[in-house]
Design a protein around this motif. Structure first.
Motif, PDB file in Angstrom:
ATOM      1  N   SER A   1       0.836  -1.184   0.000  1.00 31.05           N
ATOM      2  CA  SER A   1       0.000   0.000   0.000  1.00 31.05           C
ATOM      3  C   SER A   1       0.881   1.248   0.000  1.00 31.05           C
ATOM      4  O   SER A   1       0.646   2.180   0.748  1.00 31.05           O
ATOM      5  CB  SER A   1      -0.894  -0.040   1.252  1.00 31.05           C
ATOM      6  OG  SER A   1      -1.945   0.882   1.131  1.00 31.05           O
ATOM      7  N   GLY A   2       1.892   1.219  -0.837  1.00 25.52           N
ATOM      8  CA  GLY A   2       2.857   2.322  -0.801  1.00 25.52           C
ATOM      9  C   GLY A   2       3.453   2.446   0.585  1.00 25.52           C
ATOM     10  O   GLY A   2       3.645   3.538   1.088  1.00 25.52           O
TER      11      GLY A   2
ATOM     12  N   THR B   1       5.951   2.720   3.445  1.00 29.21           N
ATOM     13  CA  THR B   1       7.322   3.143   3.653  1.00 29.21           C
ATOM     14  C   THR B   1       8.007   2.220   4.656  1.00 29.21           C
ATOM     15  O   THR B   1       7.405   1.864   5.673  1.00 29.21           O
ATOM     16  CB  THR B   1       7.344   4.574   4.205  1.00 29.21           C
ATOM     17  OG1 THR B   1       6.629   5.401   3.294  1.00 29.21           O
ATOM     18  CG2 THR B   1       8.751   5.085   4.373  1.00 29.21           C
TER      19      THR B   1
ATOM     20  N   ARG C   1       8.193  -0.055  12.055  1.00 29.87           N
ATOM     21  CA  ARG C   1       7.341  -1.053  11.396  1.00 29.87           C
ATOM     22  C   ARG C   1       8.055  -2.393  11.278  1.00 29.87           C
ATOM     23  O   ARG C   1       7.426  -3.443  11.311  1.00 29.87           O
ATOM     24  CB  ARG C   1       6.936  -0.541  10.014  1.00 29.87           C
ATOM     25  CG  ARG C   1       5.972   0.619  10.097  1.00 29.87           C
ATOM     26  CD  ARG C   1       5.689   1.218   8.746  1.00 29.87           C
ATOM     27  NE  ARG C   1       4.746   2.326   8.857  1.00 29.87           N
ATOM     28  CZ  ARG C   1       4.454   3.153   7.871  1.00 29.87           C
ATOM     29  NH1 ARG C   1       5.015   2.992   6.693  1.00 29.87           N
ATOM     30  NH2 ARG C   1       3.584   4.126   8.050  1.00 29.87           N
TER      31      ARG C   1
ATOM     32  N   GLN D   1      -2.175  12.259   6.415  1.00 26.10           N
ATOM     33  CA  GLN D   1      -2.972  11.039   6.481  1.00 26.10           C
ATOM     34  C   GLN D   1      -2.576  10.308   7.754  1.00 26.10           C
ATOM     35  O   GLN D   1      -1.384  10.052   7.982  1.00 26.10           O
ATOM     36  CB  GLN D   1      -2.678  10.163   5.274  1.00 26.10           C
ATOM     37  CG  GLN D   1      -3.337   8.813   5.398  1.00 26.10           C
ATOM     38  CD  GLN D   1      -2.956   7.874   4.290  1.00 26.10           C
ATOM     39  OE1 GLN D   1      -1.951   8.070   3.622  1.00 26.10           O
ATOM     40  NE2 GLN D   1      -3.754   6.869   4.109  1.00 26.10           N
TER      41      GLN D   1
ATOM     42  N   SER E   1       0.483   7.738   8.496  1.00 23.47           N
ATOM     43  CA  SER E   1       1.454   7.685   7.409  1.00 23.47           C
ATOM     44  C   SER E   1       2.802   8.185   7.915  1.00 23.47           C
ATOM     45  O   SER E   1       2.897   8.760   9.004  1.00 23.47           O
ATOM     46  CB  SER E   1       0.993   8.565   6.251  1.00 23.47           C
ATOM     47  OG  SER E   1       1.026   9.914   6.664  1.00 23.47           O
ATOM     48  N   THR E   2       3.837   7.996   7.106  1.00 22.59           N
ATOM     49  CA  THR E   2       5.134   8.518   7.518  1.00 22.59           C
ATOM     50  C   THR E   2       5.116  10.046   7.501  1.00 22.59           C
ATOM     51  O   THR E   2       5.901  10.674   8.207  1.00 22.59           O
ATOM     52  CB  THR E   2       6.262   7.972   6.619  1.00 22.59           C
ATOM     53  OG1 THR E   2       5.805   7.979   5.270  1.00 22.59           O
ATOM     54  CG2 THR E   2       6.624   6.572   7.027  1.00 22.59           C
TER      55      THR E   2
ATOM     56  N   ASP F   1       2.523  11.698   0.373  1.00 22.11           N
ATOM     57  CA  ASP F   1       3.437  11.002  -0.526  1.00 22.11           C
ATOM     58  C   ASP F   1       3.479  11.659  -1.905  1.00 22.11           C
ATOM     59  O   ASP F   1       2.465  12.121  -2.413  1.00 22.11           O
ATOM     60  CB  ASP F   1       3.013   9.539  -0.655  1.00 22.11           C
ATOM     61  CG  ASP F   1       3.171   8.804   0.663  1.00 22.11           C
ATOM     62  OD1 ASP F   1       2.436   9.148   1.620  1.00 22.11           O
ATOM     63  OD2 ASP F   1       4.014   7.904   0.751  1.00 22.11           O
TER      64      ASP F   1
HETATM   65  N1  GLN Z   1       4.054   5.971   2.418  1.00 23.07           N
HETATM   66  C1  GLN Z   1       3.243   6.349   3.505  1.00 23.07           C
HETATM   67  C2  GLN Z   1       3.448   5.405   4.651  1.00 23.07           C
HETATM   68  O1  GLN Z   1       3.885   4.325   4.477  1.00 23.07           O
HETATM   69  C3  GLN Z   1       1.759   6.420   3.143  1.00 23.07           C
HETATM   70  C4  GLN Z   1       1.267   5.218   2.451  1.00 23.07           C
HETATM   71  C5  GLN Z   1      -0.201   5.249   2.129  1.00 23.07           C
HETATM   72  O2  GLN Z   1      -0.934   6.143   2.471  1.00 23.07           O
HETATM   73  N2  GLN Z   1      -0.726   4.292   1.448  1.00 23.07           N
HETATM   74  O3  GLN Z   1       3.184   5.728   5.767  1.00 23.07           O
END
Ligand code: GLN
Length: 515
Positions: A85-86, A88, A93, A132, A135-136, A172
């Protein structure tokens, strides 16, 4: 004969054996070009990569959409095979999940309104920043500048900037480019806030699957298919401005898949892994009690996380209390108008308006009303979010309260009103002194029920970045990546409050009965 029997038995067993279940991948699918909804499903870089992984392993792929702050807890507790999910890669984590090798370089960037005076990430200090939740970007802003406004996803965070609810969003890079291309008057600062990498995540014990994905990503990098896949989706995302249909259909990546499947070296590596790797699966043994104590500490004690719950609890109580008052006020007025119209035939216009209000409020979900009041009605004015929530939930509750009270009024014998009038009381004072007190007593249990519903309904306040009790649990979960404890704690607090409320209502009921 015997051989035939063995053959038959083997056939029956083969038919009964469970078919290989599909590989499941979870993501938060409002994150183009990494994952987004298209006609007929979810597409994006992560689903496309996961499709290639599944095909290499001879499995089907199933993609599921869930809130981002639930993605890591879900995969680490085995709710899905892959989280893509993208995500990071971070050390925090890494304590909860296994990461594959990274598949892309990414960054957190700053989105502002065009012409805004914020020119570099350092200039964010003291500003209202949207992120968000979990998120990172959230982690970066929280660490460097203090608590930001936390929204459910990137879309809401950017909408907050667009509507002036926040001065900047830290999100992001590629998703930011797509959203900025799709809306007017936004810009991305040239200097990124943080540089990072994305990878697939797995439960700790899924070492074989992780090694398989590593092998596939490494082969794709060597072949150049990874690069081409990324470019294809980036281009679709960036051309969104000219071509709104660019992200409406799934992209075709079958040529890349064919190339990956034809790779001899990769096939050999995967076969080797399948033969030797299965033994590698299985978790390390840590005492259950010890694990529990650590999780407890991590979720509530470390970084003073219990403070989130305390503050969230305060917000929930505050919103609920004032919303109940507004709901009662609206409810009484609407009920009296409607009951009067029903029994006396007067107040036709007011009655019509009340019905309209009831229809609209009862016909739409509270969370939608909340978002409309926040982003549309109070769109361009800067009001406190607690105030917005009180208004939204108060108006919502008023509709239900009014029907309850109206039922109460109608349950009182008509003779009482006539008796009051014949004693010389006007209609309104007969209503106030004779009918309403009795009606109120009759409907108290139903009203109590409505307040309980309202209290729990406020749990959607997190949608407008208000930190109520539920959101407090979400924030803890998004920082500690544990699913159970924050949820259980939040549930226990609601339960305690509701029990207390029930008790108080019982007392009130008894008191009213006796006099
Ligand atoms: N890359 C950011 C994270 O991992 C947000 C990823 C997302 O919103 N899907 O926190």
């Amino acid at each position: 004969m015997k051989r035939l029997f063995v053959l038959l038995a083997a056939l029956v067993l083969a038919a009964l054996a469970p078919a290989q279940r599909p590989l499941t991948m979870i993501c938060e699918a409002t994150f183009p070009p990494y994952e987004y909804h298209v006609r007929g499903g979810i597409d994006g870089i992560d689903p496309a990569l996961a499709r290639i992984v599944a095909a290499c392993l001879g499995r089907e792929l199933e993609v599921q959409d869930m809130a981002f702050d639930a993605v890591i807890p879900a995969v680490s507790t085995g709710k899905a095979d892959i989280a893509a999910s993208g995500i990071t890669v971070t050390d925090e984590r890494r304590r909860q999940v296994l990461f594959s090798v990274p598949y892309v370089q990414a960054a957190q960037v700053v989105v502002v309104r065009q012409g805004c005076d914020i020119a570099t990430p350092e200039a964010l200090r003291g500003r209202r920043i949207a992120v968000q939740s979990g998120s990172t970007g959230d982690l970066f802003v929280t660490k460097t500048f203090g608590d930001p406004e936390r929204f459910q996803n990137v879309t809401f965070a950017i909408t907050a900037v667009l509507s002036g609810k926040a001065e900047a969003a830290v999100v992001d890079q590629e998703p930011a480019r797509v959203f900025v291309a799709g809306s007017q008057g936004l810009a991305i600062l040239p200097e990124p806030a943080v540089c990072e990498t994305y990878a697939f995540a797995f439960a700790k014990e899924r070492r074989l699957l992780c090694a398989q994905v590593d092998a596939i990503f490494e082969a794709m990098r060597r072949q150049g298919t990874l690069e081409r896949l990324l470019e294809r989706y980036f281009a679709a995302g960036r051309s969104y401005k000219q071509d709104k249909a660019a992200l409406a259909e799934a992209l075709d990546t079958s040529d890349l898949l064919a190339e990956v499947l034809a790779d001899e070296a990769l096939r050999a590596r995967l076969a080797e892994l399948a033969a030797t790797g299965a033994a590698a699966e299985g978790g390390e043994a840590v005492g259950a009690w010890q694990r529990f104590r650590e999780t407890l500490h991590l979720n509530f004690v470390a970084a003073d996380r219990w403070l989130y719950l305390l503050r969230g609890f305060g917000v929930t109580v505050e919103i609920s209390f004032f919303a109940v008052l507004i709901g009662l006020a609206i409810g009484f007025v609407v009920a009296v108008i409607r009951a009067t119209h029903e029994t006396q035939g007067t107040l036709a216009v007011a009655d019509f308006l009340c019905k309209l209000y009831l229809t609209v409020i009862r016909g739409t979900p509270a969370v939608v009303q909340l978002l409309i009041i926040y982003f549309v009605i109070f769109g361009s004015v800067n009001v406190s979010k607690v105030f917005v929530a009180v208004i939204a939930f108060g108006f919502n509750s008023g509709a239900y309260v009014s029907e309850i009270i109206r039922a109460g009024i109608l349950s009182i014998d008509r003779g009482q009103m006539e008796a009051g009038r014949s004693l010389g009381l006007g209609y309104l004072s007969a209503m106030r002194h004779i009918i309403l007190p009795q009606a109120f007593r009759n409907v108290l249990p139903a009203l109590g029920n409505e307040f309980i519903v309202l209290l729990k309904e406020t749990s959607v306040a997190g949608y407008i970045a208000l930190m109520d009790l539920t959101k407090a649990g979400d924030i803890i979960r998004s920082q500690t990546y544990t699913a159970f404890l924050p949820l259980l704690a939040v549930a226990a607090i609601y339960l305690a409050v509701v029990s207390l409320l029930t008790c108080l209502l019982g007392l009130l009921e008894r008191k009213l009965k006796n006099g």
